[in-house]
Write an enzyme that holds these catalytic residues in place. Structure first.
Site, PDB file in Angstrom:
ATOM      1  N   LYS A 125       0.812  -1.223   0.000  1.00 31.56           N
ATOM      2  CA  LYS A 125       0.000   0.000   0.000  1.00 31.56           C
ATOM      3  C   LYS A 125       0.844   1.270   0.000  1.00 31.56           C
ATOM      4  O   LYS A 125       0.426   2.306  -0.487  1.00 31.56           O
ATOM      5  CB  LYS A 125      -0.955   0.008   1.205  1.00 31.56           C
ATOM      6  CG  LYS A 125      -0.320   0.387   2.538  1.00 31.56           C
ATOM      7  CD  LYS A 125      -1.435   0.789   3.542  1.00 31.56           C
ATOM      8  CE  LYS A 125      -0.886   1.287   4.862  1.00 31.56           C
ATOM      9  NZ  LYS A 125      -0.373   0.255   5.752  1.00 31.56           N
ATOM     10  N   HIS A 254       1.540  -3.960  14.933  1.00 34.38           N
ATOM     11  CA  HIS A 254       2.051  -2.816  14.164  1.00 34.38           C
ATOM     12  C   HIS A 254       2.154  -1.643  15.130  1.00 34.38           C
ATOM     13  O   HIS A 254       1.149  -1.260  15.726  1.00 34.38           O
ATOM     14  CB  HIS A 254       1.123  -2.486  12.998  1.00 34.38           C
ATOM     15  CG  HIS A 254       1.788  -1.651  11.938  1.00 34.38           C
ATOM     16  ND1 HIS A 254       2.352  -0.429  12.219  1.00 34.38           N
ATOM     17  CD2 HIS A 254       2.012  -1.872  10.624  1.00 34.38           C
ATOM     18  CE1 HIS A 254       2.878   0.061  11.106  1.00 34.38           C
ATOM     19  NE2 HIS A 254       2.691  -0.791  10.124  1.00 34.38           N
ATOM     20  N   SER A 257       2.573   3.766  11.860  1.00 34.62           N
ATOM     21  CA  SER A 257       3.457   4.140  10.763  1.00 34.62           C
ATOM     22  C   SER A 257       4.204   5.427  11.104  1.00 34.62           C
ATOM     23  O   SER A 257       3.633   6.358  11.658  1.00 34.62           O
ATOM     24  CB  SER A 257       2.645   4.318   9.483  1.00 34.62           C
ATOM     25  OG  SER A 257       3.513   4.380   8.387  1.00 34.62           O
ATOM     26  N   GLU A 326       6.861  -6.096   8.110  1.00 37.08           N
ATOM     27  CA  GLU A 326       6.089  -5.524   6.997  1.00 37.08           C
ATOM     28  C   GLU A 326       6.495  -4.075   6.731  1.00 37.08           C
ATOM     29  O   GLU A 326       5.682  -3.158   6.847  1.00 37.08           O
ATOM     30  CB  GLU A 326       4.591  -5.579   7.324  1.00 37.08           C
ATOM     31  CG  GLU A 326       4.050  -6.965   7.605  1.00 37.08           C
ATOM     32  CD  GLU A 326       2.700  -6.929   8.323  1.00 37.08           C
ATOM     33  OE1 GLU A 326       2.265  -5.842   8.761  1.00 37.08           O
ATOM     34  OE2 GLU A 326       2.096  -7.998   8.463  1.00 37.08           O
ATOM     35  N   PRO A 327       7.756  -3.832   6.412  1.00 34.30           N
ATOM     36  CA  PRO A 327       8.192  -2.446   6.182  1.00 34.30           C
ATOM     37  C   PRO A 327       7.595  -1.876   4.900  1.00 34.30           C
ATOM     38  O   PRO A 327       7.490  -2.583   3.900  1.00 34.30           O
ATOM     39  CB  PRO A 327       9.714  -2.580   6.044  1.00 34.30           C
ATOM     40  CG  PRO A 327       9.923  -3.975   5.542  1.00 34.30           C
ATOM     41  CD  PRO A 327       8.827  -4.804   6.163  1.00 34.30           C
ATOM     42  N   ASP A 421      -9.374  24.388  -4.821  1.00 33.17           N
ATOM     43  CA  ASP A 421      -9.727  24.255  -3.408  1.00 33.17           C
ATOM     44  C   ASP A 421      -8.668  24.949  -2.542  1.00 33.17           C
ATOM     45  O   ASP A 421      -7.469  24.726  -2.727  1.00 33.17           O
ATOM     46  CB  ASP A 421      -9.804  22.768  -3.063  1.00 33.17           C
ATOM     47  CG  ASP A 421     -10.364  22.526  -1.672  1.00 33.17           C
ATOM     48  OD1 ASP A 421     -10.434  23.493  -0.877  1.00 33.17           O
ATOM     49  OD2 ASP A 421     -10.707  21.381  -1.376  1.00 33.17           O
ATOM     50  N   TYR A 450       3.530   6.764   0.504  1.00 32.92           N
ATOM     51  CA  TYR A 450       2.159   7.266   0.686  1.00 32.92           C
ATOM     52  C   TYR A 450       1.945   8.582  -0.074  1.00 32.92           C
ATOM     53  O   TYR A 450       1.451   9.555   0.468  1.00 32.92           O
ATOM     54  CB  TYR A 450       1.843   7.431   2.177  1.00 32.92           C
ATOM     55  CG  TYR A 450       2.062   6.144   2.940  1.00 32.92           C
ATOM     56  CD1 TYR A 450       1.198   5.065   2.759  1.00 32.92           C
ATOM     57  CD2 TYR A 450       3.133   5.982   3.803  1.00 32.92           C
ATOM     58  CE1 TYR A 450       1.406   3.865   3.417  1.00 32.92           C
ATOM     59  CE2 TYR A 450       3.348   4.784   4.465  1.00 32.92           C
ATOM     60  CZ  TYR A 450       2.472   3.734   4.271  1.00 32.92           C
ATOM     61  OH  TYR A 450       2.679   2.545   4.919  1.00 32.92           O
TER      62      TYR A 450
END
Ligand code: PLP
Length: 494
Positions: A125, A254, A257, A326-327, A421, A450
């Site tokens: 992701k 976890h 993040s 899970e890096p 916006d 991200y």
């Protein structure tokens, strides 16, 4: 006057074409070499230019892979843009990323060095970039997927066995569990009873991992409000799993993040140890410890030593226990830079072209100049909204030149995205050269995590494209990519 950090003088390249557009105040026909204020900078032509012929097409479905330092490609992109602008090409000044796969490769080597006993499962992701996925697949990493879309993407690469995937979303749609079963993805997390019933119905052979709640108070993005079973409910959950004849193989957590205090991993591993004991009490012998993500580039070594010591302390006998992580961010954050064009500017009327003023306006709380760039919070800068990031620009080119003299007048400025916006603000207040004009370029580092993955096309603005290169370590990158291409995988859809 203040010093301005721009592209390193070791790699000078001068524009031969104007960077801004006819009609804009920054437009000039004459080469910037004539500018007197440039006299302090280095002018000799370097060989730090890139021969386009060196770009290599390894996968038919992907853009070519270049060689050389990302800065070179940022400059090349700017020069190409200005060439296109002089030819009146549509969208000539489009923003673009430069991705350095050599950086991803080096991060992987660093991981293996720090944590040889912890297998990385890259969190898709964070950045499902097609080259990044191929490179990590070729290097033997596993993948953390959260949806059947991500699973399909990883399997479409062609060379990743389903057991190299962990379906690490504790709350999955029933249809997703069913399709995971179909393609042979067995490892999946859960943290609630309802999930167990769903899995028992649709994938009774699954290898389950109980996601426990960890202390996420030392992270920028906290997950505890949404996921993770508190230790007090774990015994009941495991009992329920037993009752449903499900196979629970381990524990995951976890820490959140963007974890800025890696000592928190110690507490999390201790909780995981307790969960192992709870499993033993209902008859499970767990064989997997998944320490999740949260790893930061600048804290990797600290996190590694905290984790290694915690695992030694709480799992003194590790035989039969595999440890995975899970890096996400750690792998890609620094590998991507973004180049944005200043498409509009709003400055106090009296100021005019402030280049000659020579006075610095150092009050950052009161920005006077507004710059509008061609990517914003609805695009790559969504990380400001979703990932709590604070971004800082550097000047890539100004007035048709990649050189800035050491001392230029600076103004407190704000930077805005291109949509209509007012929420679309990239920097509230930042010191930028007073002489910046429409057509100049601003660069942004550490834009790999991200960013692209959550960008929208709101208001009709296209996503920024990626130019791929390999700096240091590039030979190795090309070698592993060529190998998987020759083995026949990696040719699937992007
Ligand atoms: C987002 C996420 C990750 C990756 O986190 P980073 O902070 O980017 O390392 C790993 N595992 C799970 C379950 C996640 O949701």
């Amino acid at each position: 006057m203040s010093r301005l950090d721009i592209l390193s003088p070791a790699t000078p390249v001068d524009f031969q074409v104007p960077v801004s557009f006819p009609g804009s105040p920054g437009f000039r026909d004459t080469p910037v070499l004539d500018r007197p204020e440039d006299s302090s900078s280095v002018h000799e032509k370097s060989d730090f230019t890139v021969d386009e012929g060196e770009a290599e097409k390894i996968f038919a479905s992907l853009p070519p892979l270049h060689r050389g330092h990302p800065d070179v490609h940022l400059r090349n992109g700017i020069m190409n843009a200005s060439r296109k602008a002089t030819e009146n090409k549509i969208n000539a000044e489009k923003a673009f990323f430069v991705a350095d796969l050599g950086q991803v490769y080096r991060q992987h080597q660093r991981w293996l060095q720090c944590m040889p006993d912890i297998e990385p499962f890259y969190a898709v992701k964070c950045n499902p970039d097609p080259y990044v996925l191929r490179l990590l697949a070729a290097l033997g990493a596993g993948f953390d997927c959260a949806s059947n879309g991500e699973i399909a993407k990883v399997l479409a690469l062609g060379g990743v066995e389903p057991d190299r995937i962990v379906f690490a979303n504790p709350c999955k749609a029933t249809s997703f569990i069913r399709s995971a079963a179909k393609v042979g993805v067995d490892k999946m997390t859960f943290d609630n009873e309802d999930e167990l019933y769903k899995i028992a119905r649709t994938h009774p052979e699954a290898k389950l991992i109980v996601r426990i709640l960890a202390d996420d108070s030392k992270s920028v993005c906290r997950f505890g409000v949404k996921f993770g079973a508190p230790l007090e409910v774990v015994p009941r959950l495991l009992m329920k799993a037993r009752e449903l004849h499900l196979d629970v193989i381990g524990v995951s957590f976890h820490v959140g993040s963007g974890c800025y205090d890696p000592t928190i991993y110690d507490d999390a591993v201790r909780r995981a140890r307790d969960a192992f004991h709870m499993g033993a009490r209902v008859g499970y012998q767990f064989s997997l410890l998944d320490v999740g993500g949260g790893f930061e580039d600048e804290h990797l070594e600290t996190a590694a030593s905290v984790l290694t010591r915690a695992i030694q302390r709480y799992f003194p006998d590790r035989t039969g226990i595999k440890v995975i992580a899970e890096p996400g961010r750690y792998y890609v954050s620094r590998a991507f830079s973004l180049a944005t064009n200043i498409i509009a500017r709003r400055a106090p009327m009296s100021e005019g072209s402030s280049e000659q003023e020579g006075v610095s306006d150092l009050k950052t709380e009161d920005p006077r100049v507004m710059y509008y760039i061609n990517d914003g919070v609805y695009g790559a800068f969504n990380c400001i909204m979703f990932d709590h990031q604070v971004v800082t620009p550097h000047v890539l080119s100004m007035n048709g030149s990649f050189h800035l003299s050491g001392a230029v007048a600076m103004s407190a400025s704000s930077v805005w995205g291109p949509t209509c916006d007012s929420l679309d603000q990239v920097c509230k207040s930042v010191m930028l050269p007073s002489g910046l004009q429409v057509g100049d370029w601003l660069g942004w580092h550490e834009m790999g995590a991200y960013t692209i993955c959550a960008a929208s096309q709101f208001n009709g603005f296209e996503l920024s494209e990626v130019v791929y290169t390999t700096s240091k370590g590039g030979e190795k990158v090309r070698e592993v990519l060529r190998r998987i291409a020759a083995d026949g995988y990696g040719h699937g859809e992007m």
